[in-house]
Design an enzyme around this catalytic site. Structure first.
Site, PDB file in Angstrom:
ATOM      1  N   SER A 261     -45.550  47.474 -39.695  1.00  0.00           N
ATOM      2  CA  SER A 261     -44.378  48.122 -39.144  1.00  0.00           C
ATOM      3  C   SER A 261     -43.921  49.254 -40.055  1.00  0.00           C
ATOM      4  O   SER A 261     -44.190  49.257 -41.246  1.00  0.00           O
ATOM      5  CB  SER A 261     -43.243  47.110 -39.021  1.00  0.00           C
ATOM      6  N   LYS A 262     -43.211  50.184 -39.459  1.00  0.00           N
ATOM      7  CA  LYS A 262     -42.830  51.360 -40.238  1.00  0.00           C
ATOM      8  C   LYS A 262     -41.757  51.064 -41.263  1.00  0.00           C
ATOM      9  O   LYS A 262     -41.525  51.854 -42.163  1.00  0.00           O
ATOM     10  CB  LYS A 262     -42.400  52.492 -39.315  1.00  0.00           C
ATOM     11  N   ARG A 263     -41.121  49.925 -41.139  1.00  0.00           N
ATOM     12  CA  ARG A 263     -40.135  49.570 -42.154  1.00  0.00           C
ATOM     13  C   ARG A 263     -40.810  49.159 -43.457  1.00  0.00           C
ATOM     14  O   ARG A 263     -40.228  49.241 -44.513  1.00  0.00           O
ATOM     15  CB  ARG A 263     -39.238  48.441 -41.646  1.00  0.00           C
TER      16      ARG A 263
END
Length: 496
Positions: A261-263
């Site tokens: 995920s981009k987090r």
RNA sequence: GGCCCCAUAGUCUAGCGGUUAGGACGUCGGCCUCUCACGCCGAAAACUCGGGUUCAAGUCCCGAUGGGGUCACCA
């Protein structure tokens, strides 16, 4: 054919949804589709799944094309190159889906549902509260009289069309990567929406109809789809169509093993491009995620992969995307380049007239001689930033009394804010920055200093938002997140 | 929580009944060297657990545990 049926030609597809930045997972799945197609002299199709009008982003489709091409993956059929089974954009195929939904209605394999979003939301809340073992639609409209339903629809009452799942028995399908068939009780799946009230299909209908019409022979996709495959099987059977072969690839993971995920990771292909990763290194690295070449080989070209590819060298454990290993592989490629090639690569990357033309306006009033350019603009050419020399300023950016956790949370919040809107332009960013500063109760100057240090590692920089734009969204995102993590290390995952 | 998928070092993986469990990243040490990096050499580090099957199990079966995914008018 004298000797029986020819095996169907291999036709595979990648079906990204244009909802944001081109995702590294898209490249990952595209790679395996591409390689398998090439291995068998088949076709690789690119289909754009843009049936969600609320999430579609205008520039996303083009970015996907460019990113995939940059990777070195090309497709035989697609929205931009055409092909015999078009159109390849689902938003241009609505009539096809509507017709097919009607076929299902006629066969009694689907039904109209008039439940409001409100009712469904309440139902969901109720199920959560009851800790129901089974979630999902309660089949409220399943037994409406079809003629009545048709009349209500004709009168303009908003509705969706749902798939009538079998209520008993099991549904199984074979997956090329798993030895046992995947089996599930039919009743485990609820009656999935096929056609939304806006007339657009959901993924389930569209992908089955398109895969059949486009003569897709093998569906190679990520494992997250495995549990909806049963619904697809029911659909194929309802239509009376032959099913494709399925292969569900493991999911790329963050360091904590959750779905990438981009987090927690740079997931945009553009990040790797902007950071100077070579496309062949990225592809090579992606190939080693879940697949092995054989022997001790781990550096190989796309063509070499094609020549030896087989599904039996896939391993199904979810591979953690390890930036360090990618960088090592990239280093291998870099070292084998000649000086000329490397110089060319540098030029193609950011040391070129086009890019410099974007940097020059930022620093021109801040330098007296040319030799001051690089020191002034250094952070535009670097990936990660070292914050140790500016830790004191960073912590004190918004006043001595502001705790690091608060600064960290604010930085993350800033990222969320620019993430939420389309584009990455300076004026909009500044406006966003000002409301963000206000929301935090900080003076604009202080708040911007925090951002400045986070994005450049310096207390002095050219115009902050112009600088962000030139550095690039992907790198800015990663720097701010890293800075936030440095200020307040993320807590260990809570026990359940 | 229901269902499904998965399980070799911190990470990516090889192994497809008999191996001193192999390679790579990362880490640590050494060599090389004007520094740094590269390169080279070396080290620490793994079969989740419990039952079976078998002369023999990392390899096959079952269970537990752990991890993940999924349960939307998103894909």
């Amino acid at each position: 054919m004298l000797y029986g049926r020819m095996p169907a030609p291999v036709r595979v597809r990648i079906a990204p949804s244009p909802t944001g930045d081109p995702h590294v997972g898209t490249a990952y799945i595209a790679l395996f589709n591409y390689v398998f197609a090439k291995k068998h002299g088949g076709q690789f199709v690119l289909r754009i799944e843009d049936t969600d009008q609320t999430r579609a982003r205008a520039d996303s489709e083009q970015m996907i094309f460019e990113a995939l091409r940059w990777c070195g993956l090309s497709w035989d059929e697609g929205p931009d190159v055409g092909g015999p089974y078009g159109p390849y954009r689902q938003s241009e195929r609505s009539a096809i889906y509507r017709d097919h939904a009607n076929i299902l209605l006629d066969k009694g394999a689907a039904y109209r549902c008039f439940c409001t979003e409100d009712r469904l939301a309440k139902l969901r809340v109720q199920q959560q509260a009851m800790k129901a073992s089974r979630f999902g639609y309660d089949r409220h409209c399943r037994d409406l009289d079809p003629a009545d339903a048709r009349a209500r629809a004709a009168a303009g009452e908003p509705h969706v069309i749902r798939l009538k799942m079998p209520v008993e028995g099991t549904i199984a399908f074979t997956d090329m990567l798993r030895k046992e068939p995947v089996v599930r009780e039919a009743a485990e799946s609820d009656d999935q929406v096929l056609l939304k009230s806006d007339g657009m299909p959901t993924y389930h209908l569209a992908n089955v109809v398109d895969d059949h019409l486009m003569k897709i022979s093998h569906v190679v996709r990520a494992e997250e789809w495995i549990s909806s495959t049963q619904k697809h099987v029911v659909l194929y059977d309802a239509f009376g169509w032959e099913k494709p072969q399925f292969a569900h690839m493991p999911l790329l993971r963050n360091a904590d093993k959750s779905k990438i995920s981009k987090r927690k990771n740079p997931v945009s292909i553009n990040y790797y491009r902007d950071t100077g990763i070579f496309p062949q290194a990225l592809l090579n690295f992606l190939a080693t995620m879940g697949w092995s070449f054989g022997g001790d080989r781990e550096k190989f070209t796309l063509d070499e992969m094609v020549s030896v590819f087989s599904w039996d060298r896939i391993s199904l454990g979810g591979p953690v995307f390890d930036l360090a290993k990618l960088q090592h592989l990239n280093e291998q490629y870099l070292h084998e380049m000649s000086n000329e090639q490397l110089a060319d690569a540098l030029v193609a990357w950011r040391l070129n007239r086009d890019f410099l033309t974007r940097v020059v306006p930022l620093v021109r009033t801040r330098i007296k001689k040319l030799d001051e350019f690089l020191p002034r603009a250094e952070f535009v050419f670097t990936g990660d930033v070292d914050y140790t020399p500016v830790m004191t300023e960073l912590r004190g950016a918004c006043g001595q009394d502001v705790p690091a956790e608060r600064l960290s949370a604010a930085l993350l919040d800033f990222v969320e804010r620019f993430e939420a809107r389309e584009g990455f332009a300076a004026p909009a960013l500044e406006e966003l920055g000002r409301t963000w500063a206000e929301a935090n109760g900080w003076k604009v100057g202080q708040a911007f200093m925090l951002l400045r240090i986070a994005t450049t590692g310096r207390t002095a920089s050219p115009g902050l938002f112009e600088t962000m734009v030139v550095i690039g969204k992907e790198i800015v995102r990663r720097r701010i997140r890293q800075c936030a993590a440095l200020l307040a290390p993320p807590k260990a995952p809570k026990a359940k």
